[in-house]
Each structure stands twice: as C-alpha cells, then as structure tokens.
Design an enzyme around this catalytic site. Structure first.
Site, PDB file in Angstrom:
ATOM      1  N   HIS A 113      11.471  -2.284 -14.361  1.00 37.38           N
ATOM      2  CA  HIS A 113      11.382  -0.897 -13.906  1.00 37.38           C
ATOM      3  C   HIS A 113      12.573  -0.074 -14.402  1.00 37.38           C
ATOM      4  CE1 HIS A 113       8.702  -2.471 -10.382  1.00 37.38           C
ATOM      5  NE2 HIS A 113       8.103  -2.527 -11.549  1.00 37.38           N
ATOM      6  N   PRO A 156      19.620  -1.277   0.324  1.00 33.96           N
ATOM      7  CA  PRO A 156      18.378  -1.523   1.071  1.00 33.96           C
ATOM      8  C   PRO A 156      17.180  -1.716   0.157  1.00 33.96           C
ATOM      9  CG  PRO A 156      19.091   0.772   1.306  1.00 33.96           C
ATOM     10  CD  PRO A 156      20.153   0.071   0.523  1.00 33.96           C
ATOM     11  N   ASP A 157      16.224  -2.544   0.594  1.00 34.84           N
ATOM     12  CA  ASP A 157      14.983  -2.693  -0.169  1.00 34.84           C
ATOM     13  C   ASP A 157      14.016  -1.587   0.254  1.00 34.84           C
ATOM     14  OD1 ASP A 157      14.022  -3.502   2.272  1.00 34.84           O
ATOM     15  OD2 ASP A 157      13.703  -5.590   1.734  1.00 34.84           O
ATOM     16  N   PHE A 158      12.758  -1.709  -0.115  1.00 30.11           N
ATOM     17  CA  PHE A 158      11.775  -0.695   0.283  1.00 30.11           C
ATOM     18  C   PHE A 158      11.146  -1.018   1.636  1.00 30.11           C
ATOM     19  CE2 PHE A 158      10.212   1.005  -4.140  1.00 30.11           C
ATOM     20  CZ  PHE A 158      11.401   1.699  -4.254  1.00 30.11           C
ATOM     21  N   ARG A 159      10.732  -2.291   1.798  1.00 27.71           N
ATOM     22  CA  ARG A 159       9.762  -2.581   2.857  1.00 27.71           C
ATOM     23  C   ARG A 159      10.279  -3.403   4.025  1.00 27.71           C
ATOM     24  NH1 ARG A 159       7.154  -2.612  -2.005  1.00 27.71           N
ATOM     25  NH2 ARG A 159       5.565  -1.003  -2.228  1.00 27.71           N
ATOM     26  N   ASN A 193      14.414  -4.733 -10.110  1.00 27.78           N
ATOM     27  CA  ASN A 193      15.518  -3.937  -9.591  1.00 27.78           C
ATOM     28  C   ASN A 193      16.086  -3.007 -10.648  1.00 27.78           C
ATOM     29  OD1 ASN A 193      15.106  -5.251  -7.270  1.00 27.78           O
ATOM     30  ND2 ASN A 193      16.869  -6.611  -7.419  1.00 27.78           N
ATOM     31  N   ASP A 233      19.201  -1.643  -9.980  1.00 27.95           N
ATOM     32  CA  ASP A 233      20.610  -1.484  -9.604  1.00 27.95           C
ATOM     33  C   ASP A 233      21.581  -2.019 -10.655  1.00 27.95           C
ATOM     34  OD1 ASP A 233      20.503  -4.302  -9.251  1.00 27.95           O
ATOM     35  OD2 ASP A 233      20.079  -4.111  -7.119  1.00 27.95           O
TER      36      ASP A 233
HETATM   37  P1  CNA Z   1      10.203  -4.656  -1.281  1.00 27.98           P
HETATM   38  O1  CNA Z   1       8.770  -4.345  -1.312  1.00 27.98           O
HETATM   39  O2  CNA Z   1      11.084  -3.809  -0.462  1.00 27.98           O
HETATM   40  O3  CNA Z   1      10.307  -6.182  -0.783  1.00 27.98           O
HETATM   41  C1  CNA Z   1      11.518  -6.829  -0.607  1.00 27.98           C
HETATM   42  C2  CNA Z   1      11.221  -8.230  -0.086  1.00 27.98           C
HETATM   43  O4  CNA Z   1      12.431  -8.933  -0.045  1.00 27.98           O
HETATM   44  C3  CNA Z   1      10.630  -8.237   1.316  1.00 27.98           C
HETATM   45  O5  CNA Z   1       9.549  -9.133   1.355  1.00 27.98           O
HETATM   46  C4  CNA Z   1      11.789  -8.724   2.182  1.00 27.98           C
HETATM   47  O6  CNA Z   1      11.348  -9.520   3.255  1.00 27.98           O
HETATM   48  C5  CNA Z   1      12.552  -9.554   1.215  1.00 27.98           C
HETATM   49  N1  CNA Z   1      13.984  -9.609   1.484  1.00 27.98           N
HETATM   50  C6  CNA Z   1      14.813  -8.620   1.867  1.00 27.98           C
HETATM   51  N2  CNA Z   1      16.068  -9.061   1.944  1.00 27.98           N
HETATM   52  C7  CNA Z   1      16.031 -10.383   1.599  1.00 27.98           C
HETATM   53  C8  CNA Z   1      17.012 -11.384   1.474  1.00 27.98           C
HETATM   54  N3  CNA Z   1      18.301 -11.151   1.696  1.00 27.98           N
HETATM   55  N4  CNA Z   1      16.615 -12.608   1.096  1.00 27.98           N
HETATM   56  C9  CNA Z   1      15.299 -12.886   0.864  1.00 27.98           C
HETATM   57  N5  CNA Z   1      14.335 -11.963   0.972  1.00 27.98           N
HETATM   58  C10 CNA Z   1      14.702 -10.726   1.321  1.00 27.98           C
HETATM   59  O7  CNA Z   1      10.829  -4.694  -2.737  1.00 27.98           O
HETATM   60  P2  CNA Z   1      10.197  -5.294  -4.070  1.00 27.98           P
HETATM   61  O8  CNA Z   1      11.314  -5.598  -4.948  1.00 27.98           O
HETATM   62  O9  CNA Z   1       9.215  -6.344  -3.803  1.00 27.98           O
HETATM   63  O10 CNA Z   1       9.399  -4.034  -4.614  1.00 27.98           O
HETATM   64  C11 CNA Z   1       9.561  -3.598  -5.875  1.00 27.98           C
HETATM   65  C12 CNA Z   1      10.217  -2.242  -5.937  1.00 27.98           C
HETATM   66  C13 CNA Z   1      11.430  -2.113  -5.087  1.00 27.98           C
HETATM   67  C14 CNA Z   1      10.731  -2.025  -7.327  1.00 27.98           C
HETATM   68  O11 CNA Z   1      10.130  -0.936  -7.874  1.00 27.98           O
HETATM   69  C15 CNA Z   1      12.228  -1.773  -7.216  1.00 27.98           C
HETATM   70  O12 CNA Z   1      12.696  -0.852  -8.160  1.00 27.98           O
HETATM   71  C16 CNA Z   1      12.388  -1.253  -5.855  1.00 27.98           C
HETATM   72  N6  CNA Z   1      13.730  -1.305  -5.275  1.00 27.98           N
HETATM   73  C17 CNA Z   1      14.789  -1.768  -5.982  1.00 27.98           C
HETATM   74  C18 CNA Z   1      16.041  -1.801  -5.402  1.00 27.98           C
HETATM   75  C19 CNA Z   1      17.211  -2.295  -6.194  1.00 27.98           C
HETATM   76  O13 CNA Z   1      17.274  -2.072  -7.392  1.00 27.98           O
HETATM   77  N7  CNA Z   1      18.149  -3.000  -5.549  1.00 27.98           N
HETATM   78  C20 CNA Z   1      16.210  -1.365  -4.087  1.00 27.98           C
HETATM   79  C21 CNA Z   1      15.092  -0.885  -3.390  1.00 27.98           C
HETATM   80  C22 CNA Z   1      13.857  -0.867  -3.996  1.00 27.98           C
END
Ligand code: CNA
Length: 478
Positions: A216, A123-126, A197, A199
């Site tokens: 990060h 999962p993402d954050f937002r 990311n 991960d």
């Molecule tokens: P965020 O703020 O959660 O934004 C994610 C964005 O991606 C949003 O605008 C979503 O609409 C969009 N999104 C989600 N799924 C998809 C998809 N399949 N295709 C296209 N767009 C999509 O996360 P950010 O990365 O912008 O914020 C930065 C943070 C999140 C960093 O510090 C990371 O470390 C942190 N993070 C990382 C992970 C990971 O490593 N996988 C997971 C969760 C959070």
C-alpha cells in the site's frame, strides 16, 4: 458507524488495472455469498485464451492458474488426488520452529498488517476502541473508509491529515516482530516481506528494500495532486507541524500534496503483482502477522502458496479467515483451516506479534540474538531521535531571527517567510510565467495569516488557500 468493523472485505486497487489477475471482490459476509449481488467487481480476468495450434484439430487451450486451482480443488474434493504432503512434524508452533531450525525452509514469505506496529504506538484500523475506525466521530464522514478513499481526500484532505499527523510526526521504533523479520532476512531464508503498512518501520528496522514489498505504498514521499511535484515526508511533516495542509509551493499551482500511499480505489504498485506471481509459488513457509485479512487483494495472497506449504498466522484474534461456505471457498480458495480435522499445515497462534515472534525465536534458538538486536537498534534510534530533536531546537531560533531580518527588509512583506526557513527541503520553485515572478517566489513560501489562510505574494494578487488543521481535530485517540 455502521458495518465497517464487521466482516466486510475491502479492496485496494483498481480491479481493471494491475491487480486484474486477482480474484477480487467485496463480500458483505464471507460466509454468505450465495447472493451474487454481494460480490462486487470480480476482477479475475484470467479467462481462457483459445490457442489454436492446428486448424483441423479442436482448439486447445492452456488452463489458467485459476482453472488449474479449481481443477485441483475439485479433484481433491472428489478423492481423485492423494492429499498433499504434510511438511510439519507437528501442526503447531513447535513444528514450524523445527522446520526453520533444521534448515528445511529457504523461501519464507512474511505478510504483515497494522498489528505488527501497534506495540510501537501506531494504532491499527479495526482493534476495538483503539483502532482508527473507532475514533472518527468528530469528522462526520459518510463512512469510516472515506478517510482513506481517494475521492474523499480530493474533496477534503483535512480528516486524513488530522488522523495521519500523529503517524507522520511521530518517531516510532520498530518492534521485536519487525526485527524478527530482519533476522529471517539475515539468516538468508526470507524470500520476501509483503506488508500493508505504510509506516516505513520495516525500512527503519533495516530490512533490505529489495526484500520488501510495501503493497500500500509508503508515506516516505508525496507529490502534488495537480502538477506531480515531489515532496519528501520531512517537508510534509514541517507543514503538519505548523498545522497546515501541505500545498504545492509552485507559484502557479494550488494542488494539495498527497502521500504516495495507496488509497481505497487506487491500483496497487505494479511491482506488487509481479512479485506475487514470482514469489508465492516458490514459498516454503508463510508467516502472516498482525492483520485482520479483510483488505483485498492482500488478504487472498494466503491461498497462493503451494498446497504443501505450512502457514502460520500470529494475531490477537482469529478473524474470519476460515472460510466455510462452498462459494467462498471457490472464490477465495478456502482460507486457513485451523480447526479442520484434516488440517495438515495451518497453525494459529493467538498472541501479540512481539510475543509470538519472540516465542518462535526461542524455539528456533535465536532468542538471545533477537533480544540483543532489538536492544542495540533501539538504543541507536533513541540517540538519533535525540540528536534530531536537539537539531530542531537549535534551528528554531535561527528561523525566527531570519524572519525578523526579513521583516526589516522592505522588499518582502512581513507575513512572508523565506524559503530557507524550511531547513529540510528547499523545493526549487520554478518560474511559471516570468523570471521576475520566479525571483519573488524564491523568496517566499505560503504562510498562514491570522484569519486563517492566505498566501500573498508581491505583485501577485492570486491567493493560495491554505487549509489550517483545527487543533480540536488533532487528538483522535482517547
Ligand atoms: P486492521 O484491519 O486494523 O487489523 C489489524 C489486526 O491486527 C487485527 O486483527 C488486530 O486484532 C491485530 N492486532 C492488533 N495489534 C496486534 C498485536 N500487537 N499483535 C497481534 N495482532 C494484533 O489492519 P490490517 O493491516 O489488517 O488492514 C490493512 C490496512 C491497515 C492497510 O491498508 C494499512 O495501510 C492500514 N494501516 C496501516 C498502519 C501502519 O502502517 N502501521 C496503521 C493503521 C492502518
């Protein structure tokens, strides 16, 4: 839950440190920053240095990058400069694909966020509903960002590890989007991939680490917050499998192990600012993938490419990346201009990253290659994960029989498990005081007692508090 899901821009990094050269600031509302109290901690320290070449002459000074940017911006706004050259034949995905297929770009930078890994199951954050920030009610945090703030982690690492357990224990496969980035590298056109990311999926996808900038950090390693002893991700995973907060194994240390990722309030790696300075001014195509562009200083990297450089943003939503307020434009450089009449370089593709990259690959003529790469790499990883699971299953009975044999040995108390039982890493325990203690410590690791938490060693009445993760906290996704 308050305004964390809104338009706030969050900062990673100590603005007084490595990330000084960025224009960094927290903008409560990027379109409404006239109130200076809304801009906290501007980290731009590129103040002009007076360079006196001749004592008799008026001192000359070199303009900083920020000043040059402002000068160019103002000159263009006043019509004193010709508009930048349009590189794209058409300002859309087809135009971007044409640039790549005709070999007109050689220094592509990709910038990514959590959205490139959501289809892998992380999962993402937002994202509404599924994002980590929408599933934190159980922790009673002062605010959702506290989960990733270093000060809160020091106080209470349980929420962090409970949320991260799933990520750290899971066997995730990179997505087609990750493999598209690898293809750019293999075709020799990727200058660098900047990712937020943690991960590690870019590495799993086989992208050369030299071409990677994990802004990060990465959760592949960790270290003790007190004595700095290093621990591998695999060792941390083993603790989490036992529902334990990872604690230092050194006898004299009670530190919590933290992953080597950048928490809110910590500086970004030094290599990050070095590569930003080196790479962005050469970039001839910028591709931004799956990020809300809300975390600074990463988000404002998009303004660091040359003015002619086309910028493609593939995301499920457009976000607040189009700045309109003049002060926002001055502070953050304007962001994307997708809907401006005079937009000559910004392309937004409202799409899942995998679909967008597959479509782009198709337009370039790489689709079959991408599909085959994904299929073969996924098959290889499936095999690896299966072998790993089988290995773990066979190791478990060995561990248990080893524990039984220890129980029979009166020299070691029954509730203590020998070091060897952690098959993946044997952190060498160094003696803290005497050889005798060292001998004992070699034979023991922290174990969790039935009551929850103690580590007793023979001849040592010091108790190491081991925090057990509550199983009711394990599931954070609904
Ligand atoms: P965020 O703020 O959660 O934004 C994610 C964005 O991606 C949003 O605008 C979503 O609409 C969009 N999104 C989600 N799924 C998809 C998809 N399949 N295709 C296209 N767009 C999509 O996360 P950010 O990365 O912008 O914020 C930065 C943070 C999140 C960093 O510090 C990371 O470390 C942190 N993070 C990382 C992970 C990971 O490593 N996988 C997971 C969760 C959070």
């Amino acid at each position: 839950m308050t305004d964390f899901k809104s338009e706030k821009i969050y900062i990673f990094g100590d603005v007084s440190n490595q990330s000084r050269h960025f224009v960094t600031g927290v903008v409560t509302d990027p379109e409404n920053v006239s109130d200076h109290s809304d801009i906290e901690s501007s980290g731009s320290t590129e103040l002009p240095q007076a360079v006196s070449k001749n004592k008799d002459k008026k001192p000359e000074r070199e303009l900083t990058k920020s000043e040059l940017f402002l000068r160019e911006y103002m000159a263009r706004a006043l019509g004193l400069r010709p508009p930048p050259k349009q590189v794209l034949s058409t300002v859309n995905l087809e135009g971007v694909a044409k640039l790549i297929s005709e070999g007109k770009v050689k220094k592509v930078i990709t910038m990514a966020g959590a959205g490139i890994s959501t289809s892998a199951g992380i999962p993402d954050f937002r994202s509404k509903g599924t994002g980590v920030y929408y599933n934190l009610d159980q922790f009673n945090l002062p605010d959702p960002q506290a989960l990733f703030s270093i000060s809160y982690f020091k106080e209470n690492p349980v929420p962090y590890y409970t949320v991260r357990k799933e990520l750290l224990l899971g066997n995730y496969k990179p997505t087609p989007c990750h493999y598209f980035i690898r293809m750019l590298a293999e075709k020799g056109v990727l200058l660098r991939h900047f990712t937020q990311n943690i991960d590690g999926l870019e590495r799993v996808a086989g992208i050369d680490p030299d071409l990677l900038m994990e802004a990060h950090g990465s959760n592949q390693v960790g270290h003790c917050m007190e004595c700095s002893k290093k621990y591998t991700n695999l060792w941390i995973r083993d603790c989490l499998k036992r529902d334990e907060i990872p604690k230092c194994t050194l006898e004299c240390c009670t530190g919590t192990i933290r992953p080597d990722t950048v928490f809110f309030g910590e500086p970004l790696p030094k290599r990050f600012s070095e590569l930003v300075d080196q790479d962005f001014e050469q970039c001839d195509l910028l591709i931004v993938l799956g990020t809300s562009l809300k975390v600074q200083p990463f988000a404002s990297l998009i303004i660091k490419v040359p003015e002619e450089t086309p910028r493609l943003y593939i995301n499920l939503e457009k976000n607040a990346s189009e700045a309109k307020h003049p002060l926002t434009i001055l502070v953050f450089g304007g962001g994307f201009k997708f809907d401006d009449e005079d937009n000559y370089r910004d392309v937004f593709l409202e799409s899942a990253c995998d679909d967008g990259c597959t479509r782009l690959a198709e337009l370039i003529g790489w689709k079959d290659e991408l599909t085959n790469l994904v299929a073969s790499e996924h098959a290889r990883l499936d095999k690896e994960f299966l072998e790993e699971a089988q290995k773990e299953a066979t190791e478990l009975p060995t561990q248990m029989s080893h524990q039984l044999s220890i129980k029979a040995d009166t020299k070691v108390p029954p509730n203590q498990i020998p070091m060897k039982t952690n098959p993946r890493e044997s952190p060498k325990q160094k003696p803290c005081h005497t050889e005798k203690k060292a001998e004992i410590s070699k034979a023991t690791i922290t174990s969790v007692s039935a009551s929850g938490s103690s580590n007793q060693k023979p001849g040592n009445d010091k108790k190491k508090q081991q925090t057990k993760l509550s199983t009711k906290h394990m599931k954070t996704k609904k």
